[in-house]
Scaffold this motif. Structure first.
Motif, PDB file in Angstrom:
ATOM      1  N   SER A 169       0.810  -1.227   0.000  1.00 56.10           N
ATOM      2  CA  SER A 169       0.000   0.000   0.000  1.00 56.10           C
ATOM      3  C   SER A 169       0.841   1.274   0.000  1.00 56.10           C
ATOM      4  O   SER A 169       0.308   2.364  -0.118  1.00 56.10           O
ATOM      5  CB  SER A 169      -0.925   0.013   1.219  1.00 56.10           C
ATOM      6  OG  SER A 169      -0.164  -0.048   2.418  1.00 56.10           O
ATOM      7  N   THR A 170       2.183   1.152   0.124  1.00 53.04           N
ATOM      8  CA  THR A 170       3.000   2.353   0.222  1.00 53.04           C
ATOM      9  C   THR A 170       2.957   3.155  -1.072  1.00 53.04           C
ATOM     10  O   THR A 170       2.942   2.606  -2.170  1.00 53.04           O
ATOM     11  CB  THR A 170       4.466   2.008   0.578  1.00 53.04           C
ATOM     12  OG1 THR A 170       5.201   3.222   0.694  1.00 53.04           O
ATOM     13  CG2 THR A 170       5.103   1.146  -0.506  1.00 53.04           C
ATOM     14  N   ASP A 171       2.894   4.467  -0.933  1.00 51.15           N
ATOM     15  CA  ASP A 171       2.891   5.365  -2.089  1.00 51.15           C
ATOM     16  C   ASP A 171       4.306   5.820  -2.439  1.00 51.15           C
ATOM     17  O   ASP A 171       4.500   6.566  -3.398  1.00 51.15           O
ATOM     18  CB  ASP A 171       2.016   6.596  -1.806  1.00 51.15           C
ATOM     19  CG  ASP A 171       0.540   6.221  -1.649  1.00 51.15           C
ATOM     20  OD1 ASP A 171       0.108   5.279  -2.346  1.00 51.15           O
ATOM     21  OD2 ASP A 171      -0.153   6.855  -0.841  1.00 51.15           O
ATOM     22  N   LEU A 172       5.272   5.384  -1.653  1.00 56.97           N
ATOM     23  CA  LEU A 172       6.641   5.831  -1.870  1.00 56.97           C
ATOM     24  C   LEU A 172       7.302   5.081  -3.018  1.00 56.97           C
ATOM     25  O   LEU A 172       7.133   3.871  -3.162  1.00 56.97           O
ATOM     26  CB  LEU A 172       7.466   5.629  -0.596  1.00 56.97           C
ATOM     27  CG  LEU A 172       7.158   6.539   0.601  1.00 56.97           C
ATOM     28  CD1 LEU A 172       7.981   6.115   1.806  1.00 56.97           C
ATOM     29  CD2 LEU A 172       7.450   7.997   0.268  1.00 56.97           C
ATOM     30  N   SER A 173       8.060   5.787  -3.813  1.00 55.48           N
ATOM     31  CA  SER A 173       8.898   5.166  -4.824  1.00 55.48           C
ATOM     32  C   SER A 173      10.135   4.596  -4.138  1.00 55.48           C
ATOM     33  O   SER A 173      10.358   4.805  -2.937  1.00 55.48           O
ATOM     34  CB  SER A 173       9.320   6.205  -5.861  1.00 55.48           C
ATOM     35  OG  SER A 173      10.118   7.205  -5.236  1.00 55.48           O
TER      36      SER A 173
END
Length: 268
Positions: free
Chosen positions: A217-221
């Protein structure tokens, strides 16, 4: 599958890990800052021993210390492992020896424990249910636990600080927070954990980055994860990850590969 231990062992065992696979494959284990005791109730495990040219078989049950480099293990049949994942200080507390002596070592439980280990190996192999296997392992470990079943208070405090900061704490600050000199802290870590506080903090930082990688679910690249976990940039994260595990982020996250945070299936 992770299972919490009985309260009587909660000061030394972080959790029990069950790894089962019927697919013939090579698995890679690398440092997560913990040590562990492995009970194998499947087919024989093999690993590459640096002291000899060919593969070596692993004992039915064995202890592994802190690892400086990743190791590959494999079986020619079914993999059935029950692993008591110890806290970083667990090996020193259980065996009453300096943890530095176990660094990069794989030691058969026959050489670690004074009682007959073959009995518990047979019991774990014969019991059908996982919770019964864990109960047998717990009973065995409790029979070996003499005196204090926890780590040194100073080292435990330092570990808690490191984890609260996700490994992003300089050794100078860590020494100041624990009220000792850097040299004293280094010596205590070597005795109780087997590696330096700097090394332990670095492993903790990498494990924090890997947790973010595993979060779907992380939105981080990848660059964002590198920044969040204290690496200079994406290239720095990849380089350090390859040094620790021999894997790139893409290889680590391949479908069905991750058996545990530091235990990865490589394929046939």
């Amino acid at each position: 599958m992770q299972i919490k231990p009985t309260a009587l062992l909660s000061g030394i065992v972080r959790h029990f890990l069950v790894v089962e696979s019927d697919t013939q494959s090579t698995m890679r284990i690398f440092s997560d800052g913990n040590t562990g005791i492995v009970f194998n109730y499947g087919d024989t495990l093999f690993y590459q021993n640096e002291m000899q040219p060919g593969p070596a078989s692993l004992p039915v049950s064995f202890l592994y210390g802190q690892l400086d480099a990743y190791r590959n293990v494999w079986a020619h049949g079914s993999i059935r492992l029950l692993i008591a994942v110890l806290y970083p200080f667990g090996a020193a507390a259980l065996f009453k020896i300096p943890a530095s002596e176990l660094r990069n070592q794989i030691v058969g439980c026959d050489d670690c424990f004074k009682t007959d280990v073959e009995l518990v190996n047979d019991e774990i192999a014969s019991l059908p249910a996982i919770h019964d296997k864990i109960r047998a392992a717990e009973h065995f470990l409790l029979s070996q636990l003499h005196g204090s079943g926890s780590g040194n208070a100073l080292v435990t405090h330092a570990i808690n600080v490191i984890h609260s900061q996700n490994g992003l704490v300089p050794v100078t600050q860590l020494a100041a927070l624990t009220g000792v000199t850097e040299r004293q802290l280094q010596r205590k870590f070597e005795e109780q954990i087997g590696i330096s506080p700097k090394r332990y903090a670095g492993v903790t930082r990498m494990q924090y980055a890997l947790r973010m990688l595993r979060k779907k679910s992380t939105d981080l690249s990848l660059a964002g994860i590198a920044c969040e976990s204290g690496f200079f940039d994406q290239a720095h994260l990849i380089r350090e990850m390859k040094n620790l595990s021999g894997l790139t982020p893409g290889q680590y996250l391949s479908p069905t590969n991750v058996l545990a945070a530091n235990f990865v299936r490589l394929g046939h």
